[in-house]
Design an enzyme around this catalytic site. Structure first.
Site, PDB file in Angstrom:
ATOM      1  N   TYR A 161       0.795  -1.119  -0.126  1.00 15.40           N
ATOM      2  CA  TYR A 161       0.381   0.137  -0.209  1.00 15.40           C
ATOM      3  C   TYR A 161       0.737   1.395   0.469  1.00 15.40           C
ATOM      4  O   TYR A 161       1.843   0.936   0.146  1.00 15.40           O
ATOM      5  CB  TYR A 161      -0.816  -0.063   1.084  1.00 15.40           C
ATOM      6  CG  TYR A 161      -1.476   1.318   1.874  1.00 15.40           C
ATOM      7  CD1 TYR A 161      -2.725   1.364   0.694  1.00 15.40           C
ATOM      8  CD2 TYR A 161      -1.465   1.881   2.578  1.00 15.40           C
ATOM      9  CE1 TYR A 161      -3.870   2.767   0.829  1.00 15.40           C
ATOM     10  CE2 TYR A 161      -2.432   3.411   2.733  1.00 15.40           C
ATOM     11  CZ  TYR A 161      -3.063   3.291   1.809  1.00 15.40           C
ATOM     12  OH  TYR A 161      -4.176   4.688   2.227  1.00 15.40           O
ATOM     13  N   ASP A 256       9.683   2.561  -1.183  1.00 15.62           N
ATOM     14  CA  ASP A 256       8.355   3.301   0.222  1.00 15.62           C
ATOM     15  C   ASP A 256       9.329   3.168   1.120  1.00 15.62           C
ATOM     16  O   ASP A 256       8.258   2.221   1.936  1.00 15.62           O
ATOM     17  CB  ASP A 256       6.880   3.571  -0.608  1.00 15.62           C
ATOM     18  CG  ASP A 256       6.090   3.751   0.521  1.00 15.62           C
ATOM     19  OD1 ASP A 256       6.161   4.382   1.245  1.00 15.62           O
ATOM     20  OD2 ASP A 256       5.251   3.484   0.033  1.00 15.62           O
ATOM     21  N   LYS A 288       4.807   9.460   8.338  1.00 16.54           N
ATOM     22  CA  LYS A 288       4.827   8.979   9.737  1.00 16.54           C
ATOM     23  C   LYS A 288       5.747   9.485  10.643  1.00 16.54           C
ATOM     24  O   LYS A 288       5.637  10.522  11.222  1.00 16.54           O
ATOM     25  CB  LYS A 288       5.266   7.430   9.837  1.00 16.54           C
ATOM     26  CG  LYS A 288       3.780   7.273   8.918  1.00 16.54           C
ATOM     27  CD  LYS A 288       3.364   5.151   8.988  1.00 16.54           C
ATOM     28  CE  LYS A 288       2.466   4.661   7.714  1.00 16.54           C
ATOM     29  NZ  LYS A 288       1.116   5.045   8.092  1.00 16.54           N
TER      30      LYS A 288
HETATM   31  N1  PLP Z   1       2.943   4.268   1.852  1.00 18.11           N
HETATM   32  C1  PLP Z   1       2.880   3.564   2.607  1.00 18.11           C
HETATM   33  C2  PLP Z   1       4.412   2.410   2.863  1.00 18.11           C
HETATM   34  C3  PLP Z   1       2.577   3.768   4.523  1.00 18.11           C
HETATM   35  O1  PLP Z   1       2.211   2.606   5.293  1.00 18.11           O
HETATM   36  C4  PLP Z   1       1.600   4.511   3.843  1.00 18.11           C
HETATM   37  C5  PLP Z   1       0.893   4.774   4.722  1.00 18.11           C
HETATM   38  O2  PLP Z   1       0.447   3.609   5.745  1.00 18.11           O
HETATM   39  C6  PLP Z   1       0.998   5.264   2.906  1.00 18.11           C
HETATM   40  C7  PLP Z   1       2.628   5.016   1.906  1.00 18.11           C
HETATM   41  C8  PLP Z   1       0.176   6.900   2.731  1.00 18.11           C
HETATM   42  O3  PLP Z   1       0.680   7.662   4.302  1.00 18.11           O
HETATM   43  P1  PLP Z   1      -0.489   9.122   3.954  1.00 18.11           P
HETATM   44  O4  PLP Z   1      -1.532   7.646   5.118  1.00 18.11           O
HETATM   45  O5  PLP Z   1       0.172   9.149   5.461  1.00 18.11           O
HETATM   46  O6  PLP Z   1      -0.535   9.669   3.040  1.00 18.11           O
END
Ligand code: PLP
Length: 462
Positions: A161, A256, A288
């Site tokens: 995700y 990511d 985060k």
């Molecule tokens: N990328 C990863 C690996 C994530 O775990 C998340 C959210 O959990 C995101 C992107 C998206 O981040 P946000 O919820 O701050 O938009």
């Protein structure tokens, strides 16, 4: 309060008093009247586990206190950001100081420079730009990769995700190298028809995709270690293979690290593979932890790629609240306090909890695999190690729901979904850890009994 602020919150539950949820239920009813599902992000609604989400009134260190006055050990940690624990004094002080000087100017500040310097100092990125959410970071990184390479196709992995970016909310097509279908209504087919979804950890699928579409692939985006299907670490060398394959075909590798960044190690997942193996991703996304509980995220990487961003280059990207001074202050205070001692404590806490889960599940005769990267871990209720999304889906999600509630009843707030990582903080002291360890054996027994009661078949409602 059901539990006072003693060092052993929850101890009085042995007296048999069920913790009340009346105040949470009342708020949930109010919320559902004005907000879809009553929540501002779907997983919070408890749909995967049933029951009423606990509305939280306050949090301190590793403890959450809900509006009914019940206290829980927090193993969500805001889905990752709270590395130091809730209301860490240095973060609170930094935020108070920042907000007292005004909350947003729309002009550059020293704090933004310092935060990006801190990120650059810890990671493989040479330059970074601040944004406000992980979704914004991955969306911007993909636009930049497409702008830099002049290509359109994006490769992602099933079960990973990357936020709710249209082109990344894609479901795998019928074959490995066929383009994808929208994973949700509202995403037009045109948004995902340039996305290839491949099985995670599958080198052959990556090789085949590049053999067929290599000259059209702008980037491969991968969770540095998958955490959004439960924790599924990259197989040894998989990330290096992705970096090398992208390089060989003139594509970019986007790692990511929104979830893993500054959590798995001081430099994220990369600190546990790329830094040791001598390779770097072209672009990396963060979020985060680097926001310390406030909306701050970033994308960064090779300076020659970042130079394509406006105003230096032609690829447009912007944000009214990007680099917000309060969020930046919280993130900087968090990273500056994320010391070697903090990472050592995270490891101790995670080790103790992993061992406790394995022991309790074994004693109860529950099938399980505990998987982790650094201090991030999760438990799959299955016998086989999980290397991809197909494997993750073998977990007994219904049994997890029973286990989740058995833990909640004993004062431990796990993620309300079988497919999420468990997060710890450096503020999880021995009292918090012991509280979780004490709850595990009974919760595991309750879960095993529920599985037996339904006839032992996996996946049925428990
Ligand atoms: N990328 C990863 C690996 C994530 O775990 C998340 C959210 O959990 C995101 C992107 C998206 O981040 P946000 O919820 O701050 O938009």
């Amino acid at each position: 309060m059901t539990v006072s602020g003693s060092s052993t919150p929850g101890a009085d539950r042995d007296a048999g008093a069920a913790p009340g949820t009346a105040a949470s239920e009342a708020l949930f009813a109010r919320a559902r009247a004005v907000t879809p599902g009553g929540v501002n992000s779907p997983v919070r609604a408890f749909n995967a586990v049933g029951g009423t989400p606990r509305f939280i009134r306050s949090a301190q260190g590793p403890w959450l206190t809900d509006v009914d006055g019940t206290t829980y050990v927090d193993l969500i940690c805001s889905w990752g950001p709270m590395l130091l624990g809730h209301a860490h004094p240095a973060v609170v002080e930094a935020v108070r100081d920042a907000v007292g000087r005004g909350s947003s100017y729309g002009t550059p500040t020293e704090g933004e420079v310092a935060l990006v310097e801190e990120i650059v100092g810890r990671t493989p990125v040479e330059q970074a730009r601040l944004v406000s959410s992980g979704t914004e970071a991955t969306m911007s990184a993909i636009r930049l990769a497409r702008g830099f390479t002049g290509r359109d196709v994006v490769v992602k992995f099933a079960g990973c995700y990357h936020g709710h970016v249209d082109s990344l909310l894609a479901a795998a097509g019928s074959g490995l190298t066929t383009f994808s279908l929208p994973g949700t209504p509202g995403v037009p087919a045109s948004s995902t028809e340039l996305t290839l979804v491949l099985p995670y950890n599958d080198r052959d699928a990556v090789t085949a995709a590049f053999a067929e579409h290599g000259d059209r692939i702008a980037c491969v985006i991968t969770e540095a270690a998958a955490g959004n299907m439960g924790v599924v670490p990259p197989l040894p060398g998989f990330n290096a293979f992705l970096a090398e394959t992208c390089r060989a075909h003139g594509a970019l590798m986007i790692s990511d690290e929104v979830m893993t960044g500054f959590r798995v190690s001081r430099s994220g997942q990369w600190g546990t593979d790329g830094a040791l193996e001598g390779w770097k991703p072209d672009l990396v996304t963060y979020g985060k932890v680097m926001g310390g509980g406030f909306p701050a995220a970033a994308f960064g990487g090779r300076a020659d790629v970042m130079a394509h961003l406006a105003p230096e280059g032609p690829v447009y990207q912007a944000g009214t609240l990007s680099g917000n001074p309060v969020a930046t202050a919280a993130g900087l205070a968090t990273l500056r306090n994320a010391t070697d001692e903090v990472y050592a404590r995270l490891d101790v806490v995670a080790d103790a909890l992993r061992a406790g889960v394995a022991e309790a599940f074994s004693a109860a005769g529950l099938p399980h695999v505990v998987q982790s990267t650094g201090s991030m871990f999760s438990v799959f209720l299955t016998d086989e190690p999980v290397v991809d999304f197909t494997g993750a889906q073998r977990t007994d999600a219904a049994a997890y729901g029973t286990f989740f509630h058995a833990m909640l009843d004993r004062g431990v707030h796990l993620p309300p979904s079988a497919y999420e990582a468990w997060f710890v903080s450096a503020s999880h002291d021995d009292a918090a850890v012991d509280h979780v360890l004490a709850a595990l054996p009974e919760a595991a027994k309750v879960t095993a009994a529920a599985i037996a009661a339904r006839g032992g078949a996996a996946g049925e409602a428990v």
